[in-house]
Design a protein around this motif. Structure first.
Motif, mmCIF file in Angstrom:
data_model
loop_
_atom_site.group_PDB
_atom_site.id
_atom_site.type_symbol
_atom_site.label_atom_id
_atom_site.label_comp_id
_atom_site.label_asym_id
_atom_site.label_seq_id
_atom_site.Cartn_x
_atom_site.Cartn_y
_atom_site.Cartn_z
ATOM 1 N N CYS A 28 0.846 -1.195 0.000
ATOM 2 C CA CYS A 28 0.000 0.000 0.000
ATOM 3 C C CYS A 28 0.881 1.244 0.000
ATOM 4 N N CYS A 30 -0.300 4.438 0.117
ATOM 5 C CA CYS A 30 -1.076 5.615 0.521
ATOM 6 C C CYS A 30 -0.272 6.509 1.477
ATOM 7 N N CYS A 33 0.013 5.167 5.183
ATOM 8 C CA CYS A 33 1.032 4.131 5.369
ATOM 9 C C CYS A 33 2.433 4.731 5.333
HETATM 10 ZN ZN LIG Z 1 -1.992 2.473 2.991
#
Ligand SMILES: [Zn+2]
Ligand SMILES: [Zn+2]
Length: 137
Positions: A28, A30, A33
């Protein structure tokens, strides 16, 4: 006979076991994160009932629908607890050989500018339920 995996944080205060199959690992990219870990996250998951945790997990409510679990002593990121039946487990928290493989990338539209995702695996610009909610039977 079922698979048993173990894991824990850097200092050993939090330990956990996972019984049975775990989802393939998804990366991930994003912003949450990245901020939480300093990098992108690689996580697998398993049904909550299959995961036994010992020690004290500190939970941070990172959004209206999710919280992130980490060790309050050493800061290791361990879990992502969001919607769905599974609890996400940071792949790097697992001990030794996992037998799992990286299967794809999510939130690629939010990835920072200092690395290139070039492993040929599927890339979703945002969330992708087909990658993150499945459990290999
Ligand atoms: Zn994430
Ligand atoms: Zn720790």
């Amino acid at each position: 006979m079922s698979t048993l995996r173990t894991g824990g944080c850097l200092c050993g205060q939090v330990r956990f076991t996972v019984r049975g199959e775990m989802r393939p690992i998804i990366a991930c990219h994003c912003v949450q994160c990245r901020k939480a870990t300093g990098n992108f996250v690689t996580a697998t998951s398993a049904p909550r009932g299959a995961i036994d945790i010992t020690g004290e997990v500190t939970w941070f409510r990172s959004s209206e629908v999710a919280r992130r679990g980490f060790c309050g002593t050493c800061g290791s990121q361990l879990f992502w607890d969001g919607p769905g039946v599974n609890l996400s487990v940071m792949a790097g928290a697992l001990d030794g050989a996992t037998g799992l493989t990286l299967a794809g990338h999510i939130y690629c539209a939010d990835a920072p500018d200092w690395y290139v995702i070039a492993d040929g695996l599927p890339q979703a610009p945002k969330a992708d339920d087909t990658m993150t909610t499945q459990v290999r039977a």
